[in-house]
Design an enzyme around this catalytic site. Structure first.
Site, short mmCIF file in Angstrom:
data_model
loop_
_atom_site.label_atom_id
_atom_site.label_comp_id
_atom_site.label_asym_id
_atom_site.label_seq_id
_atom_site.Cartn_x
_atom_site.Cartn_y
_atom_site.Cartn_z
N ASP A 53 5.71 -28.52 -6.19
CA ASP A 53 4.80 -29.45 -5.52
C ASP A 53 5.54 -30.24 -4.44
OD1 ASP A 53 6.25 -31.07 -7.20
OD2 ASP A 53 4.52 -32.04 -8.12
N SER A 54 6.85 -29.97 -4.28
CA SER A 54 7.57 -30.48 -3.11
C SER A 54 6.97 -29.90 -1.83
CB SER A 54 9.07 -30.13 -3.20
OG SER A 54 9.25 -28.76 -3.47
N ASP A 92 4.23 -25.18 -9.89
CA ASP A 92 4.04 -26.55 -10.39
C ASP A 92 2.56 -26.87 -10.58
OD1 ASP A 92 6.40 -27.93 -10.87
OD2 ASP A 92 6.71 -28.42 -8.75
N LYS A 122 4.94 -24.97 -14.31
CA LYS A 122 5.88 -26.05 -14.63
C LYS A 122 5.12 -27.36 -14.62
CE LYS A 122 9.29 -27.62 -11.63
NZ LYS A 122 8.92 -29.05 -11.46
N GLU A 124 5.68 -31.88 -15.43
CA GLU A 124 6.63 -32.97 -15.64
C GLU A 124 6.24 -33.80 -16.86
OE1 GLU A 124 6.90 -35.30 -12.00
OE2 GLU A 124 7.39 -33.53 -10.80
N GLU A 191 16.34 -33.18 -13.58
CA GLU A 191 16.52 -33.64 -12.19
C GLU A 191 17.25 -34.98 -12.15
OE1 GLU A 191 13.13 -33.30 -9.61
OE2 GLU A 191 14.10 -34.47 -8.02
O1 KIV Z 1 8.71 -29.43 -6.62
C1 KIV Z 1 9.92 -29.10 -6.64
O2 KIV Z 1 10.48 -28.61 -5.65
C2 KIV Z 1 10.66 -29.32 -7.88
C3 KIV Z 1 12.14 -29.08 -7.84
C4 KIV Z 1 12.82 -30.17 -7.14
C5 KIV Z 1 12.69 -28.84 -9.19
O3 KIV Z 1 10.10 -29.68 -8.85
#
Ligand code: KIV
Length: 273
Positions: A53-54, A92, A122, A124, A191
């Site tokens: 989600d980056s 994510d 994934k 959090e 992280e």
């Molecule tokens: O969204 C992302 O890029 C991440 C990584 C930094 C692990 O969760």
């Protein structure tokens, strides 16, 4: 390039990641959000591609990861999946699509898997999201956890500084990691936590840990592709190793193109019909 044990597998699966961890072969993971770069990562034989989600920051220019939607993530995931043959593709779950209740979490995860063809999701969080993890996994969807600095909780943390510098928070992350493992996560991203904390968590778990700013006593590493290639310039944390300075090269190449167009040097005789 040296030969790795699992370099020649046709498809990286969650089972392969576990074997890599068991046999002490480090796992290499990078983010990708589009077809063209995902194809290059797969050709280079990256083990895991994270459709992170980056993308909210890197692709869309938002300040945090909070605004990206499930539809946005599915769009990026579809582009990546179309490119990839070998790497495990993890997507994510974006903010607000799994924390509320586990049925909604399952619905979100199913949409990602069905509409994109990704291999895993994934999310959090620790013990607070265990019901969501349990429900998603019971539907047959592999889940990667994410602890330590959790960018979706930036408004709670108030800062992107390193987490778990005090023993109480380190203890909480360790106990969350054990919960995630118990509820069936196949791997956990750690992280921005001190290396010794990540090492202890890694030693106490049997599933692979993947670090970002978490030292090298973990089972694998992940970086944001645009950061490690030097496309993004503003972001320069201590843990980031830049493998290239692509922003300079792109600006130079675009500058050369502009020059050529302006002075009527492009296209030349051989570049026209
Ligand atoms: O969204 C992302 O890029 C991440 C990584 C930094 C692990 O969760």
């Amino acid at each position: 390039m040296s030969d790795y044990l699992y370099r020649n597998v046709n498809k990286v699966t969650t089972n392969i990641l576990q074997l890599m961890r068991n046999q002490d072969e480090k796992i290499a993971m990078l983010t990708a959000y589009d077809y063209s770069l995902a194809k290059l990562l797969d050709m280079a034989k990256i083990d895991v591609i994270l459709v992170g989600d980056s993308a909210a920051n890197v692709m869309a220019g938002y300040k945090t990861t909070l605004p990206i939607t499930l539809d946005d993530m599915i769009y990026h995931a579809c582009s990546v999946v179309r490119a990839v043959e070998r790497a495990l593709v993890v997507v994510d779950l974006p903010f607000g699509t799994y924390q509320g209740n586990s049925k909604e979490a399952l619905h979100s995860a199913i949409r990602i898997m069905k509409e994109s063809g990704a291999d895993a999701v994934k999310l959090e969080g620790g013990i607070e999201v265990r019901e969501s993890i349990e429900r998603i996994i019971s539907a047959g969807i592999p889940v990667m956890g994410h602890l330590g600095l959790m960018p979706q909780s930036i408004n709670k943390f108030g800062t992107y500084a390193v987490r778990a510098t005090d023993p109480k928070e380190a203890e909480k992350i360790l106990s969350d990691a054990l919960v995630l493992q118990k509820y069936g996560c196949f791997s956990i991203v750690l992280e921005k936590i001190p290396a010794h904390v990540a090492a202890q968590i890694t030693n106490e778990l049997t599933i692979p840990t993947i670090g970002i700013g978490a030292g090298n006593q973990v089972n694998g590493q992940v970086l944001v592709l645009h950061d490690m290639l030097g496309i993004t310039q503003q972001f320069s944390p201590r843990f980031l190793r830049r493998y290239h300075n692509l922003s300079e090269e792109i600006i130079r190449a675009v500058g050369n193109y502009i020059e050529d167009v302006k002075k009527c040097d492009f296209p030349n005789d051989k570049e026209q019909y």
